[in-house]
Design a protein around this motif. Structure first.
Motif, PDB file in Angstrom:
ATOM      1  N   LEU A  98      -5.253  13.897 -23.147  1.00  0.00           N
ATOM      2  CA  LEU A  98      -4.250  13.182 -23.918  1.00  0.00           C
ATOM      3  C   LEU A  98      -3.537  12.235 -22.962  1.00  0.00           C
ATOM      4  O   LEU A  98      -2.718  12.646 -22.144  1.00  0.00           O
ATOM      5  CB  LEU A  98      -3.260  14.168 -24.554  1.00  0.00           C
ATOM      6  CG  LEU A  98      -2.505  13.681 -25.782  1.00  0.00           C
ATOM      7  CD1 LEU A  98      -1.770  14.854 -26.444  1.00  0.00           C
ATOM      8  CD2 LEU A  98      -1.524  12.574 -25.464  1.00  0.00           C
ATOM      9  N   LEU A  99      -3.887  10.963 -23.071  1.00  0.00           N
ATOM     10  CA  LEU A  99      -3.344   9.943 -22.173  1.00  0.00           C
ATOM     11  C   LEU A  99      -2.123   9.321 -22.830  1.00  0.00           C
ATOM     12  O   LEU A  99      -2.181   8.880 -23.976  1.00  0.00           O
ATOM     13  CB  LEU A  99      -4.410   8.883 -21.882  1.00  0.00           C
ATOM     14  CG  LEU A  99      -5.791   9.422 -21.471  1.00  0.00           C
ATOM     15  CD1 LEU A  99      -6.747   8.276 -21.170  1.00  0.00           C
ATOM     16  CD2 LEU A  99      -5.673  10.366 -20.286  1.00  0.00           C
ATOM     17  N   LEU A 100      -1.025   9.251 -22.105  1.00  0.00           N
ATOM     18  CA  LEU A 100       0.268   8.947 -22.701  1.00  0.00           C
ATOM     19  C   LEU A 100       1.057   8.030 -21.789  1.00  0.00           C
ATOM     20  O   LEU A 100       1.287   8.347 -20.619  1.00  0.00           O
ATOM     21  CB  LEU A 100       1.037  10.264 -22.914  1.00  0.00           C
ATOM     22  CG  LEU A 100       2.353  10.242 -23.653  1.00  0.00           C
ATOM     23  CD1 LEU A 100       2.141   9.933 -25.119  1.00  0.00           C
ATOM     24  CD2 LEU A 100       3.040  11.605 -23.501  1.00  0.00           C
ATOM     25  N   ARG A 101       1.460   6.889 -22.290  1.00  0.00           N
ATOM     26  CA  ARG A 101       2.273   5.980 -21.486  1.00  0.00           C
ATOM     27  C   ARG A 101       3.532   6.690 -20.996  1.00  0.00           C
ATOM     28  O   ARG A 101       4.138   7.488 -21.720  1.00  0.00           O
ATOM     29  CB  ARG A 101       2.685   4.753 -22.291  1.00  0.00           C
ATOM     30  CG  ARG A 101       1.586   3.750 -22.544  1.00  0.00           C
ATOM     31  CD  ARG A 101       2.137   2.571 -23.324  1.00  0.00           C
ATOM     32  NE  ARG A 101       3.130   1.867 -22.524  1.00  0.00           N
ATOM     33  CZ  ARG A 101       2.896   0.727 -21.859  1.00  0.00           C
ATOM     34  NH1 ARG A 101       1.688   0.183 -21.890  1.00  0.00           N
ATOM     35  NH2 ARG A 101       3.848   0.144 -21.165  1.00  0.00           N
ATOM     36  N   ALA A 102       3.945   6.372 -19.794  1.00  0.00           N
ATOM     37  CA  ALA A 102       5.117   7.027 -19.223  1.00  0.00           C
ATOM     38  C   ALA A 102       6.380   6.742 -20.023  1.00  0.00           C
ATOM     39  O   ALA A 102       7.303   7.567 -20.048  1.00  0.00           O
ATOM     40  CB  ALA A 102       5.305   6.571 -17.769  1.00  0.00           C
ATOM     41  N   ASP A 103       6.443   5.593 -20.697  1.00  0.00           N
ATOM     42  CA  ASP A 103       7.640   5.241 -21.464  1.00  0.00           C
ATOM     43  C   ASP A 103       7.464   5.493 -22.955  1.00  0.00           C
ATOM     44  O   ASP A 103       8.242   4.978 -23.764  1.00  0.00           O
ATOM     45  CB  ASP A 103       8.020   3.782 -21.216  1.00  0.00           C
ATOM     46  CG  ASP A 103       6.906   2.806 -21.622  1.00  0.00           C
ATOM     47  OD1 ASP A 103       5.796   3.264 -21.965  1.00  0.00           O
ATOM     48  OD2 ASP A 103       7.164   1.583 -21.594  1.00  0.00           O
ATOM     49  N   ALA A 104       6.460   6.301 -23.330  1.00  0.00           N
ATOM     50  CA  ALA A 104       6.275   6.632 -24.747  1.00  0.00           C
ATOM     51  C   ALA A 104       7.458   7.467 -25.232  1.00  0.00           C
ATOM     52  O   ALA A 104       7.984   8.296 -24.489  1.00  0.00           O
ATOM     53  CB  ALA A 104       4.976   7.383 -24.948  1.00  0.00           C
TER      54      ALA A 104
END
Length: 396
Positions: free
Chosen positions: A131-137
């Motif tokens: 699960l790849l998730l932007r740091a600012d999500a």
């Protein structure tokens, strides 16, 4: 099948979308999501390049039984917030987390186990974030992705969705949300600051140390020439030879060569600096090869190909040369791939691996849950027993 979904979640409407090709997702956006999770930027197997090479080479897609349907989540402005590699599978080959027994039981009971959904890197039993998730999500995005996976399986009347070789943190996150957890084992080497291979071997008991030296000496005395190639040292002749050896080994072991010839050439063109290829030559003929990929602080052993009978060549090319490279570069780990208790005697010790599963049929889910409870207990005992076979000196 598998339609996109829209859901209202703060700070606004976000869209879960399925993408038929990784090439349709901008590489920079995928990389931003990978960089937002621990280990994501350093793991070559979840990179946009690696997944694209698999697709463009025909190793997945078409009639392979691996149909890309990558899951993405975008905000109201279309910005990618999260992504997962995702495939519709019509079989269970090339996964290294074995659920064929579940499939047979369900089909004997009148159910259809295939197609199923799988989030994994094809043919690659390497732990890494899925699960790849932007740091600012915004908060809650990860939970939406997990729920979306379940909905995809349920709304499309699939038997389930599986996420293989997740990190320990992801395993905890998924299982806390009701997913079934499965534990496996692999064999990894950890660098304790060794200055040389002899320094590493000095940590072995005398008998085990002599056995390794005997194996290495046998290869040295065989007349074979071994080279370790990376970056611009790689040539087309090396890929031609490795592809031939890889296919010969697959045929000899009644396996299936999942990776196409085109895959190896594209890998060399696109990711040469992350390729570490150990090749063995008998005179002018290449007779063995071990393909590794280099991550941030880890060398990952992937594929072996050999022709002819050369005692201990497999151990030298796949294990010992990998350690030589790792010690020279100051890498933290070498992951030697799935299976193979023989790796323990060569310094690779058992570690846990993790996968998570959601099964939509209540009867199948209950049966598998009971199986996994027993399997986890058995796996813990097995790892304890395997550790007792360690070649390292006992303290005290």
């Amino acid at each position: 099948m598998l339609s996109d979904m829209e859901t209202g979640t703060p700070p606004g409407t976000i869209t879960l979308k399925l993408v038929d090709s990784i090439s349709d997702i901008p590489a920079a956006d995928w990389a931003s999501c990978a960089a937002g999770v621990p280990g994501g930027a350093e793991n070559p197997f979840i990179s946009h390049d690696f997944l694209r090479i698999l697709e463009q080479s025909g190793s997945v897609g078409g009639d392979t039984g691996w149909q890309p349907r990558h899951l993405t989540l975008c905000d109201g402005g279309g910005r990618l917030l999260a992504a997962m590699p995702l495939y519709v599978k019509s079989h269970s080959y090339g996964e290294y987390v074995f659920d064929q027994g579940w499939a047979r039981a369900f089909e004997n009971a009148g159910g259809d186990y295939y197609p199923k959904l799988l989030s994994a890197v094809p043919f690659t039993p390497v732990t890494g974030p899925r699960l790849l998730l932007r740091a600012d999500a915004p908060p809650g995005v990860a939970a939406v992705m997990m729920t979306g996976l379940r909905r995809l399986a349920e709304d499309n009347e699939l038997s389930g969705v599986h996420v293989n070789f997740v990190t320990a943190a992801e395993y905890q996150d998924f299982t806390e949300r009701g997913w079934l957890g499965r534990i496996g084992t692999q064999y990894h080497w950890t660098n304790q600051g060794y200055r040389s291979f002899d320094d590493f071997l000095a940590q072995f008991s005398s008998r085990k140390r002599k056995a390794v030296r005997k194996e290495r000496q046998a290869v040295a005395d065989s007349g074979l020439t071994l080279v370790t190639l990376t970056g611009d040292e790689l040539r087309e002749e090396h890929w031609d030879a490795f592809d031939r050896l890889y296919r010969a080994t697959s045929d000899r072991k009644w396996g299936w060569p999942y990776l196409t010839r085109e895959f190896f050439f594209r890998l060399g063109e696109t990711m040469a600096d992350q390729v570490v290829l150990v090749m063995a030559r008998d005179g002018t003929r290449w007779v063995g090869g071990a393909l590794n990929l280099l991550g941030g602080d880890t060398l990952y052993g992937r594929n072996w190909g050999g022709a002819g009978e050369y005692p201990f060549l497999h151990f030298e090319a796949c294990y010992y040369r990998a350690l030589d490279f790792a010690i020279e570069r100051g890498l933290a780990r070498v992951e030697a791939g799935a299976q193979g208790e023989h790796k323990i005697q060569r310094g690779y010790l058992p570690v846990e691996t993790y996968s998570v599963h959601h099964l939509t049929h209540p009867g199948l889910r209950d049966a598998v849950a009971g199986f996994l409870d027993n399997e986890r207990a058995a796996m813990a005992q097995e790892i304890t027993a395997l550790m007792a076979e360690s070649p390292y000196k006992r303290e005290g």
